[in-house]
Enzyme design. Structure first.
Site, PDB file in Angstrom:
ATOM      1  N   ARG A  72      68.353   1.158  61.740  1.00  0.00           N
ATOM      2  CA  ARG A  72      67.905   1.964  62.941  1.00  0.00           C
ATOM      3  C   ARG A  72      68.506   1.115  64.281  1.00  0.00           C
ATOM      4  O   ARG A  72      68.678   0.076  64.052  1.00  0.00           O
ATOM      5  CB  ARG A  72      66.260   1.914  62.937  1.00  0.00           C
ATOM      6  N   THR A 125      69.157  13.749  54.751  1.00  0.00           N
ATOM      7  CA  THR A 125      67.507  13.381  54.997  1.00  0.00           C
ATOM      8  C   THR A 125      66.724  14.067  53.783  1.00  0.00           C
ATOM      9  O   THR A 125      66.981  15.121  53.337  1.00  0.00           O
ATOM     10  CB  THR A 125      66.930  13.368  56.389  1.00  0.00           C
ATOM     11  N   ASP A 127      64.021  14.664  54.031  1.00  0.00           N
ATOM     12  CA  ASP A 127      62.700  15.466  54.493  1.00  0.00           C
ATOM     13  C   ASP A 127      62.717  17.152  54.702  1.00  0.00           C
ATOM     14  O   ASP A 127      61.969  17.642  54.752  1.00  0.00           O
ATOM     15  CB  ASP A 127      62.254  15.045  55.798  1.00  0.00           C
ATOM     16  N   ASP A 129      63.746  18.573  57.125  1.00  0.00           N
ATOM     17  CA  ASP A 129      63.068  18.892  58.391  1.00  0.00           C
ATOM     18  C   ASP A 129      63.990  19.334  59.636  1.00  0.00           C
ATOM     19  O   ASP A 129      63.459  19.231  60.618  1.00  0.00           O
ATOM     20  CB  ASP A 129      62.102  17.887  58.893  1.00  0.00           C
ATOM     21  N   GLY A 170      58.127  12.895  53.835  1.00  0.00           N
ATOM     22  CA  GLY A 170      58.768  14.146  54.589  1.00  0.00           C
ATOM     23  C   GLY A 170      58.356  14.104  55.921  1.00  0.00           C
ATOM     24  O   GLY A 170      58.667  14.905  56.668  1.00  0.00           O
ATOM     25  N   ARG A 171      57.922  13.036  56.514  1.00  0.00           N
ATOM     26  CA  ARG A 171      57.369  12.815  57.802  1.00  0.00           C
ATOM     27  C   ARG A 171      56.366  13.863  58.265  1.00  0.00           C
ATOM     28  O   ARG A 171      55.488  14.155  57.451  1.00  0.00           O
ATOM     29  CB  ARG A 171      58.584  12.503  58.812  1.00  0.00           C
TER      30      ARG A 171
END
Length: 319
Positions: A72, A125, A127, A129, A170-171
């Site tokens: 990050r 990712t 996710d 998303d 999956g946030r």
């Protein structure tokens, strides 16, 4: 164009290595030089660049995680930091940057492009998303990891006649929970997009018990979370022993599925082709099994998608 760089950013996802391999080898095939950036945007601003050749990506297509590593980087939100990154790329003769990651990573690529850096984003990712594409790299592998875990939980759940609440990643996107719920035959699936009523859930479980169900499986997306508290509530309301399991980061690891390896390879190759066409500030996606590129601003502006039809099917066949 003579030289491109590649980095992975944000959360790791199975298939990232396959994408790196495809980008590197496609670029080399077209006579381009390739530079790898370690540790994402953090490594970029710290100058962690190294030359890559064909052997740099040998025997990685089957490996999970990312050989470039990831991190990050909150500092990258600062314009001065991005300017330093753009200048560093220019000093190293880099003409374009391929970014593999999620929406945050794409935002970094978008902002770099406004400083004159040619950028291409690949959706990496678990996710799933990113609304502009049907699938993201890593989603299929993570889904299969969830299914494997849930199938094992089902064995002990049925043996003890319990309710099992399984929380998946999956946030704020419920795709992992939804797809796993259908694939595993869950009695109840909870996603951020649809929400749920705790008392309705308890009624479904009690009704199942009355018609002879010996166990119940509930899939819970982390965007709602609270698996342990929910398990306590369900047990108190139904009188049925209830256990919560949070699968956690095992969903990010493991050898990528065949689908993710092929998807990552197709997307990586397309990224280089798009750069060679002179395009910039684009993202690569898949729709109806066709690989395409799209403007990064348009892609990030799309609203959240959710498969209402699949959710309806999951409700119809779960009873």
């Amino acid at each position: 164009m003579k030289k491109i760089a590649i980095l992975t950013s944000g959360g790791d996802a199975p298939g990232m290595n396959a994408a790196i391999r495809a980008v590197v080898r496609t670029a080399l095939h077209h006579g381009l030089e390739v530079v790898g950036v370690q540790r994402g945007y953090a490594g970029l601003i710290n100058g962690e660049l190294f030359e890559m050749d064909r052997s740099s990506v040998s025997d990685i297509i089957h490996r999970g995680g990312t050989i470039l590593r990831t991190a990050r980087c909150l500092e990258f939100k600062q314009e001065e930091v991005r300017k330093e990154a753009a200048e560093l790329l220019a000093q190293n003769g880099v003409d374009a940057l391929v970014v593999i990651g999620g929406d945050g990573s794409f935002m970094g690529a978008k902002l770099l492009s406004k400083l004159g850096v040619k950028t291409i984003g690949l959706p990496g990712t678990i996710d799933n998303d990113l609304s502009y594409t049907d699938y993201t790299i890593g989603f299929d592998t993570a889904l299969n990891t969830v299914i494997e875990g849930v199938d094992k939980i089902r064995d002990t759940s049925s043996s003890h006649e319990r309710v099992s609440i399984v929380e998946v990643m999956g946030r704020n996107c419920g795709d992992l929970a939804l797809y796993a719920g259908v694939a595993c035959g869950a009695e109840y699936t909870i996603t951020p997009e649809k929400g749920f009523d705790k008392d309705e859930l308890c009624e479904v479980i009690k009704e199942g018990k009355e018609v002879g169900k010996i166990h119940n499986l509930v899939l819970l997306a982390e965007g709602i979370g609270g698996a342990y508290d929910l398990a306590k509530y369900v047990e108190a309301q139904t009188g049925i022993e209830t256990r919560a399991t949070i699968l956690g980061h095992i969903q990010r690891g493991g050898s990528p599925s065949a689908f993710d390896r092929v998807l990552a390879s197709r997307m990586g190759s397309k990224a280089v082709e798009v750069l060679l066409e002179g395009k910039t500030s684009r993202v690569i996606g898949i729709k109806e099994n066709q690989i395409f590129d799209q403007d990064i601003d348009e892609a990030l502006a799309l609203g959240r998608k959710f498969d209402e039809k699949l959710f309806s099917i999951s409700e119809e066949i779960s009873k």
